[in-house]
Design a protein around this motif. Structure first.
Motif, PDB file in Angstrom:
ATOM      1  N   PRO A 114      41.462  -4.021   3.683  1.00  0.00           N
ATOM      2  CA  PRO A 114      42.052  -4.575   4.907  1.00  0.00           C
ATOM      3  C   PRO A 114      42.923  -5.807   4.685  1.00  0.00           C
ATOM      4  N   ASP A 115      42.847  -6.402   3.512  1.00  0.00           N
ATOM      5  CA  ASP A 115      43.619  -7.612   3.218  1.00  0.00           C
ATOM      6  C   ASP A 115      45.105  -7.289   3.166  1.00  0.00           C
ATOM      7  N   PRO A 116      45.914  -7.890   4.045  1.00  0.00           N
ATOM      8  CA  PRO A 116      47.355  -7.607   4.038  1.00  0.00           C
ATOM      9  C   PRO A 116      48.044  -7.985   2.720  1.00  0.00           C
ATOM     10  N   GLU A 117      47.398  -8.789   1.909  1.00  0.00           N
ATOM     11  CA  GLU A 117      47.975  -9.184   0.622  1.00  0.00           C
ATOM     12  C   GLU A 117      47.695  -8.171  -0.491  1.00  0.00           C
ATOM     13  N   HIS A 118      46.785  -7.244  -0.231  1.00  0.00           N
ATOM     14  CA  HIS A 118      46.496  -6.216  -1.240  1.00  0.00           C
ATOM     15  C   HIS A 118      47.748  -5.353  -1.398  1.00  0.00           C
ATOM     16  N   PRO A 119      48.141  -5.037  -2.636  1.00  0.00           N
ATOM     17  CA  PRO A 119      49.378  -4.266  -2.822  1.00  0.00           C
ATOM     18  C   PRO A 119      49.352  -2.888  -2.159  1.00  0.00           C
ATOM     19  N   ALA A 120      48.188  -2.309  -1.965  1.00  0.00           N
ATOM     20  CA  ALA A 120      48.098  -0.998  -1.329  1.00  0.00           C
ATOM     21  C   ALA A 120      48.317  -1.081   0.181  1.00  0.00           C
ATOM     22  N   HIS A 121      48.080  -2.234   0.755  1.00  0.00           N
ATOM     23  CA  HIS A 121      48.180  -2.394   2.207  1.00  0.00           C
ATOM     24  C   HIS A 121      49.576  -2.011   2.714  1.00  0.00           C
ATOM     25  N   ALA A 122      50.598  -2.470   2.034  1.00  0.00           N
ATOM     26  CA  ALA A 122      51.970  -2.156   2.455  1.00  0.00           C
ATOM     27  C   ALA A 122      52.249  -0.661   2.378  1.00  0.00           C
ATOM     28  N   VAL A 123      51.668   0.015   1.414  1.00  0.00           N
ATOM     29  CA  VAL A 123      51.852   1.472   1.286  1.00  0.00           C
ATOM     30  C   VAL A 123      51.196   2.172   2.469  1.00  0.00           C
ATOM     31  N   ILE A 124      50.005   1.744   2.815  1.00  0.00           N
ATOM     32  CA  ILE A 124      49.266   2.360   3.929  1.00  0.00           C
ATOM     33  C   ILE A 124      50.028   2.167   5.243  1.00  0.00           C
ATOM     34  N   ILE A 125      50.429   0.940   5.512  1.00  0.00           N
ATOM     35  CA  ILE A 125      51.157   0.642   6.746  1.00  0.00           C
ATOM     36  C   ILE A 125      52.499   1.380   6.748  1.00  0.00           C
ATOM     37  N   GLY A 126      53.148   1.427   5.606  1.00  0.00           N
ATOM     38  CA  GLY A 126      54.417   2.144   5.493  1.00  0.00           C
ATOM     39  C   GLY A 126      54.259   3.623   5.802  1.00  0.00           C
ATOM     40  N   GLN A 127      53.163   4.216   5.373  1.00  0.00           N
ATOM     41  CA  GLN A 127      52.925   5.630   5.650  1.00  0.00           C
ATOM     42  C   GLN A 127      52.768   5.862   7.138  1.00  0.00           C
ATOM     43  N   LYS A 128      52.027   5.007   7.810  1.00  0.00           N
ATOM     44  CA  LYS A 128      51.824   5.167   9.259  1.00  0.00           C
ATOM     45  C   LYS A 128      53.134   4.921  10.019  1.00  0.00           C
ATOM     46  N   ARG A 129      53.913   3.967   9.583  1.00  0.00           N
ATOM     47  CA  ARG A 129      55.214   3.722  10.223  1.00  0.00           C
ATOM     48  C   ARG A 129      56.153   4.911  10.003  1.00  0.00           C
ATOM     49  N   TRP A 130      56.087   5.505   8.823  1.00  0.00           N
ATOM     50  CA  TRP A 130      56.920   6.673   8.564  1.00  0.00           C
ATOM     51  C   TRP A 130      56.537   7.815   9.508  1.00  0.00           C
ATOM     52  N   MET A 131      55.238   8.033   9.697  1.00  0.00           N
ATOM     53  CA  MET A 131      54.803   9.100  10.606  1.00  0.00           C
ATOM     54  C   MET A 131      55.354   8.857  12.008  1.00  0.00           C
ATOM     55  N   ARG A 132      55.275   7.622  12.496  1.00  0.00           N
ATOM     56  CA  ARG A 132      55.797   7.311  13.814  1.00  0.00           C
ATOM     57  C   ARG A 132      57.300   7.567  13.872  1.00  0.00           C
ATOM     58  N   GLN A 133      58.015   7.151  12.835  1.00  0.00           N
ATOM     59  CA  GLN A 133      59.461   7.354  12.770  1.00  0.00           C
ATOM     60  C   GLN A 133      59.798   8.849  12.717  1.00  0.00           C
TER      61      GLN A 133
END
Length: 186
Positions: A114-133
């Motif tokens: 859940p830490d926004p600083e974890h390098p995987a966090h941006a990938v996870i959020i990016g995937q969800k944003r891509w789905m919305r897009q």
């Protein structure tokens, strides 16, 4: 990073992907991954630098595979533009019918990182944003008024169905699809 993997790095990533998805990120240690891949921990670290980077690589590859698979499914559905929006749910349902389904790998990973600083966090959020897009693009192609609003709502259905299905609710994706169909007709 993924395109430059050595054969040992490829084995590490394949084993890590299977173990992370099946058992969870925190439950799997680098020792188990190295042993499963037939390499030393030193080789694992030489290929990925850290477990956090290995987790990130796993999610990047999973995201790339899902996007390609989903887009191919939707295109091959040969449906009219409005039906393509519903084909996303059909694709999700087919993906979940696999014997190894253990929920959304990205939702599972988000719960563990859940830490926004974890390098995987941006990938996870990016995937969800891509789905919305992607939903917004399909809605625009279908000529819907307010494709962004439609995308917001249908993403909630999609994500909710994914989590509900992983929690054992029968026909969650089919029910979400029917609700999306009602929204399309409104």
């Amino acid at each position: 990073m993924l395109e430059k993997l050595t054969p040992a790095g490829r084995r590490v990533l394949d084993v890590a992907a299977e173990l992370f998805y099946r058992q969870g990120i925190h439950a799997v240690g680098v020792e188990a991954i190295a042993a499963g891949a037939g390499v030393t921990k030193k080789t694992l670290y030489a290929c990925f630098g850290s477990k956090d980077q290995l987790v990130t690589a796993y999610l990047v590859e999973r995201d790339q595979r899902w996007r390609a698979w989903l887009q191919r499914w939707v295109v091959e559905s040969a449906a009219p533009p409005r039906e393509k929006l519903l084909a996303v749910f059909d694709a999700l349902d087919a993906w979940m019918d696999r014997a190894d389904f253990r929920g959304c790998g990205f939702v599972n990973a988000l719960a563990e990182t859940p830490d926004p600083e974890h390098p995987a966090h941006a990938v996870i959020i990016g995937q969800k944003r891509w789905m919305r897009q992607y939903f917004e693009e399909l809605a625009a192609a279908a000529g819907l008024a307010g494709p962004a609003d439609f995308a917001d709502g249908v993403l909630l259905l999609y994500e909710g169905a994914t989590v509900a299905a992983s929690a054992g609710f029968p026909d969650a994706v089919r029910k979400a699809r029917r609700t999306a169909e009602i929204l399309l007709k409104a």
